[in-house]
Design a protein around this motif. Structure first.
Motif, PDB file in Angstrom:
ATOM      1  N   VAL A   1      -6.112  -2.809  -1.241  1.00  0.00           N
ATOM      2  CA  VAL A   1      -4.847  -2.555  -1.962  1.00  0.00           C
ATOM      3  C   VAL A   1      -3.584  -2.716  -0.487  1.00  0.00           C
ATOM      4  N   GLU A   2      -2.810  -3.465  -0.854  1.00  0.00           N
ATOM      5  CA  GLU A   2      -1.551  -3.686   0.252  1.00  0.00           C
ATOM      6  C   GLU A   2      -0.486  -2.411  -0.130  1.00  0.00           C
ATOM      7  N   SER A   3       0.199  -2.229   1.045  1.00  0.00           N
ATOM      8  CA  SER A   3       1.363  -1.182   0.781  1.00  0.00           C
ATOM      9  C   SER A   3       2.526  -1.562   1.771  1.00  0.00           C
ATOM     10  N   THR A   4       3.549  -1.204   1.166  1.00  0.00           N
ATOM     11  CA  THR A   4       4.883  -1.078   1.968  1.00  0.00           C
ATOM     12  C   THR A   4       5.368   0.370   1.860  1.00  0.00           C
ATOM     13  N   PHE A   5       5.547   1.353   3.092  1.00  0.00           N
ATOM     14  CA  PHE A   5       6.322   2.581   2.775  1.00  0.00           C
ATOM     15  C   PHE A   5       7.668   2.221   3.513  1.00  0.00           C
ATOM     16  N   LEU A   6       8.714   2.692   2.764  1.00  0.00           N
ATOM     17  CA  LEU A   6       9.995   2.442   3.269  1.00  0.00           C
ATOM     18  C   LEU A   6      10.956   3.538   2.797  1.00  0.00           C
ATOM     19  N   ASP A   7      12.284   3.429   3.090  1.00  0.00           N
ATOM     20  CA  ASP A   7      12.935   4.583   2.455  1.00  0.00           C
ATOM     21  C   ASP A   7      13.586   4.253   1.026  1.00  0.00           C
ATOM     22  N   THR A   8      13.106   4.924   0.307  1.00  0.00           N
ATOM     23  CA  THR A   8      13.242   4.622  -1.339  1.00  0.00           C
ATOM     24  C   THR A   8      14.716   5.228  -1.365  1.00  0.00           C
ATOM     25  N   SER A   9      15.463   5.846  -0.836  1.00  0.00           N
ATOM     26  CA  SER A   9      16.748   6.078  -1.043  1.00  0.00           C
ATOM     27  C   SER A   9      17.659   4.718  -0.842  1.00  0.00           C
ATOM     28  N   ASP A  10      17.025   3.971  -0.155  1.00  0.00           N
ATOM     29  CA  ASP A  10      17.811   2.528   0.022  1.00  0.00           C
ATOM     30  C   ASP A  10      17.280   1.420  -1.036  1.00  0.00           C
ATOM     31  N   LEU A  11      18.069   1.348  -2.154  1.00  0.00           N
ATOM     32  CA  LEU A  11      17.617   0.636  -3.228  1.00  0.00           C
ATOM     33  C   LEU A  11      17.357  -1.018  -2.952  1.00  0.00           C
ATOM     34  N   ASP A  12      18.299  -1.356  -2.171  1.00  0.00           N
ATOM     35  CA  ASP A  12      18.292  -2.957  -1.851  1.00  0.00           C
ATOM     36  C   ASP A  12      17.022  -3.080  -0.941  1.00  0.00           C
ATOM     37  N   ALA A  13      16.617  -2.044  -0.207  1.00  0.00           N
ATOM     38  CA  ALA A  13      15.129  -2.257   0.344  1.00  0.00           C
ATOM     39  C   ALA A  13      14.078  -2.215  -0.476  1.00  0.00           C
ATOM     40  N   VAL A  14      14.239  -1.392  -1.467  1.00  0.00           N
ATOM     41  CA  VAL A  14      13.118  -1.279  -2.358  1.00  0.00           C
ATOM     42  C   VAL A  14      13.011  -2.729  -3.159  1.00  0.00           C
ATOM     43  N   ARG A  15      14.279  -3.216  -3.541  1.00  0.00           N
ATOM     44  CA  ARG A  15      14.221  -4.615  -4.384  1.00  0.00           C
ATOM     45  C   ARG A  15      13.546  -5.642  -3.391  1.00  0.00           C
ATOM     46  N   ALA A  16      13.810  -5.651  -2.004  1.00  0.00           N
ATOM     47  CA  ALA A  16      13.509  -6.486  -1.016  1.00  0.00           C
ATOM     48  C   ALA A  16      12.017  -6.467  -1.081  1.00  0.00           C
ATOM     49  N   ALA A  17      11.345  -5.362  -1.002  1.00  0.00           N
ATOM     50  CA  ALA A  17       9.951  -5.126  -0.748  1.00  0.00           C
ATOM     51  C   ALA A  17       9.047  -5.496  -1.860  1.00  0.00           C
ATOM     52  N   ILE A  18       9.639  -5.908  -2.988  1.00  0.00           N
ATOM     53  CA  ILE A  18       8.822  -6.290  -4.521  1.00  0.00           C
ATOM     54  C   ILE A  18       8.403  -7.442  -4.109  1.00  0.00           C
ATOM     55  N   ARG A  19       6.979  -7.531  -4.430  1.00  0.00           N
ATOM     56  CA  ARG A  19       6.346  -8.791  -4.402  1.00  0.00           C
ATOM     57  C   ARG A  19       5.884  -9.030  -5.691  1.00  0.00           C
ATOM     58  N   PRO A  20       5.251 -10.392  -6.033  1.00  0.00           N
ATOM     59  CA  PRO A  20       4.706 -10.747  -7.271  1.00  0.00           C
ATOM     60  C   PRO A  20       3.556 -10.010  -7.810  1.00  0.00           C
ATOM     61  N   ASN A  21       2.699  -9.282  -6.870  1.00  0.00           N
ATOM     62  CA  ASN A  21       1.659  -8.191  -6.899  1.00  0.00           C
ATOM     63  C   ASN A  21       1.898  -6.996  -6.776  1.00  0.00           C
ATOM     64  N   THR A  22       3.138  -6.467  -6.643  1.00  0.00           N
ATOM     65  CA  THR A  22       3.435  -5.251  -6.636  1.00  0.00           C
ATOM     66  C   THR A  22       3.198  -4.413  -8.000  1.00  0.00           C
ATOM     67  N   LYS A  23       2.444  -3.237  -7.937  1.00  0.00           N
ATOM     68  CA  LYS A  23       1.969  -2.709  -9.333  1.00  0.00           C
ATOM     69  C   LYS A  23       2.762  -1.127  -9.376  1.00  0.00           C
ATOM     70  N   ILE A  24       3.089  -0.672  -8.157  1.00  0.00           N
ATOM     71  CA  ILE A  24       3.161   0.843  -8.124  1.00  0.00           C
ATOM     72  C   ILE A  24       4.408   1.028  -7.289  1.00  0.00           C
ATOM     73  N   LEU A  25       5.285   1.955  -7.583  1.00  0.00           N
ATOM     74  CA  LEU A  25       6.370   2.556  -6.923  1.00  0.00           C
ATOM     75  C   LEU A  25       6.155   4.109  -6.769  1.00  0.00           C
ATOM     76  N   MET A  26       5.740   4.365  -5.810  1.00  0.00           N
ATOM     77  CA  MET A  26       5.371   6.038  -5.639  1.00  0.00           C
ATOM     78  C   MET A  26       6.351   6.624  -4.719  1.00  0.00           C
ATOM     79  N   ILE A  27       7.277   7.536  -5.550  1.00  0.00           N
ATOM     80  CA  ILE A  27       8.394   8.054  -4.946  1.00  0.00           C
ATOM     81  C   ILE A  27       8.456   9.553  -4.663  1.00  0.00           C
ATOM     82  N   GLU A  28       8.631  10.083  -3.561  1.00  0.00           N
ATOM     83  CA  GLU A  28       8.689  11.343  -3.212  1.00  0.00           C
ATOM     84  C   GLU A  28      10.261  12.098  -3.279  1.00  0.00           C
ATOM     85  N   THR A  29      10.431  12.914  -3.913  1.00  0.00           N
ATOM     86  CA  THR A  29      12.270  13.459  -3.752  1.00  0.00           C
ATOM     87  C   THR A  29      12.269  14.841  -4.388  1.00  0.00           C
TER      88      THR A  29
END
Ligand code: LCS
Length: 417
Positions: free
Chosen positions: A151-179
């Motif tokens: 399983v591959e993963s990218t952890f980033l600042d999910t308050s940054d919507l552009d960063a989230v969009r840029a991190a999405i790959r063809p095989n991305t399945k889950i967005l895990m958010i803590e807020t």
């Protein structure tokens, strides 16, 4: 009184594909009423108002046909506590009613809720995106253990919507958010993230532990799954460890329930009963502790020895406006840093008298801890810094004591810092 929203918990649970009952109707009632009554029907056998603790591993069948029928899902009824238990079912129905989900899956801990959900939904070759500042082990288990299963993963600042969009790959399945995020108290925009996820077919899960369903219901914002460490606000009395998963739909519920069953992630009936009893006062506790937290945060913000304070109820919180839009209150977690960095912070922590120097949060008592050497010590330092978890950050979980006593304790401890 129409109590249909809290009926039927005793007739449900067969293993997979069996009959599942979810009859809560939260629309007609206020949240305090739901908190107190959901899953709370009078015991049909005895009239007991406080629910019985079904401390049993097994449930007898009348005959072979009934047993086979329960396994096949054509007969309702309980079989084996790992598969379902009446006391646990009441808790699951109650939390799901508050979150507005299909049903709950109670787990032995919050980490079991995180891992069961991820294991149910990810396969080798998949990628997931997560909030960088989460409860340390929720990230560490993905980067250290799930990676072993491809399983591959990218952890980033999910308050940054552009960063989230840029991190999405063809095989991305889950967005895990803590807020709000542990321990930075940074918020992520649930509605915007749910929309981005929908465009890319991602499943969204939100760790709602810091807010509790009294203050934030991610499913209302379009999120697919809410999870909790029930160790915290839901139980609220610092006497159990537990977790829960609340999927929005029956389809997701069934997918996760399969893993929950085979992983053995279930909760013990007595533990579930304590969580359910704690839940009945959730609204009262959350409101009392967040009112205290507002006063403590304002006090800290004015104190000359305090470098910065982050609390969603302060106008100075960078996402104060988002907090007002997305939450029904700022909750009771504060992060701050004492001038003088880590050394001053350590002096403060060693000087508190009424507050307890301990990890965890969301209990009736005020807790204070140092994330970089405690809850988030398993994360590499550079990762912590990148996630905003500075060496001097102190996390405060404000409880329900008299606020004057909390301020007096903080005052004397800051003097020593
Ligand atoms: N999610 C969040 C946001 C948490 O804060 C924790 C535990 C968990 C999940 C895991 O739950 P558990 O398995 O412990 O029930 N957070 C802790 C903390 O900040 N201090 O001690 C535990």
């Amino acid at each position: 009184m129409d109590r249909s929203f809290c009926r039927s918990t005793l007739e449900h649970k067969t293993p997979l594909g069996g009959r599942e009952t979810m009859s809560h109707n939260t629309k007609k009632f206020g949240r305090d009423t739901v908190t107190i009554h959901a899953g709370g029907e009078v015991d049909p056998a005895t009239g007991a108002v406080s629910p019985p603790i079904y401390q049993t591993s097994i449930f007898a069948f009348d005959d072979c046909e009934q047993g086979a029928g329960r396994f096949a899902g054509s007969e309702s009824g309980f079989i084996y506590t790992r598969m379902g238990n009446p006391t646990v079912a009441r808790l699951e129905v109650a939390v799901a009613a508050l979150e507005g989900g299909f049903n709950g899956l109670a787990t032995g801990s919050g980490m079991a809720a995180v891992c069961t959900t991820l294991l149910a939904l990810l396969s080798s070759g998949d990628h997931m995106i997560g909030t960088a500042s989460v409860y340390g082990p929720s990230r560490v288990v993905v980067e250290r253990d799930f990676v072993r299963f491809g399983v591959e993963s990218t952890f980033l600042d999910t308050s940054d919507l552009d960063a989230v969009r840029a991190a999405i790959r063809p095989n991305t399945k889950i967005l895990m958010i803590e807020t709000p995020a542990n321990p930075t108290i940074v918020l992520s925009d649930l509605k915007a993230l749910a929309e981005i996820a929908r465009e890319h077919n991602l499943i969204t899960m939100v760790d709602n532990t810091f807010a509790s369903p009294i203050l934030q219901r991610p499913i209302e914002h379009g999120i697919d799954i809410t999870i909790h460490s029930m160790t915290k606000f839901i139980n609220g009395h610092t006497d159990i460890v537990g977790g829960i998963i609340v999927p929005a739909t029956e389809e997701l519920y069934k997918r996760i329930r399969s893993m929950h069953l085979y992983l053995g992630a279930c909760v013990d009936p007595h533990q579930a009963w304590l969580a359910l009893r704690g839940l009945r006062t959730l609204s009262l506790r959350v409101k009392a502790s967040q009112a205290n937290a507002q006063i403590v945060a304002e006090y800290l913000e004015k104190h000359p020895k305090v470098e910065w304070v982050r609390f969603p109820g302060l106008a100075s919180h960078p996402q104060h406006e988002l907090a007002e839009r997305q939450m029904d209150g700022p909750s009771a977690l504060i992060s701050f840093e004492v001038r003088g960095g880590i050394e001053a912070g350590r002096n403060l922590l060693n000087s508190v008298e009424l507050m307890t120097l301990a990890v965890s949060l969301g209990g009736i008592e005020t807790l204070i801890q140092h994330p970089s050497s405690m809850t988030h010590a398993a994360m590499p330092r550079e990762q912590r810094i990148e996630a905003g978890i500075t060496d001097g950050l102190v996390r405060l979980s404000v409880g329900c004591e008299d606020v004057e006593d909390l301020i007096a304790d903080m005052e004397q401890a800051l003097e020593k810092a």
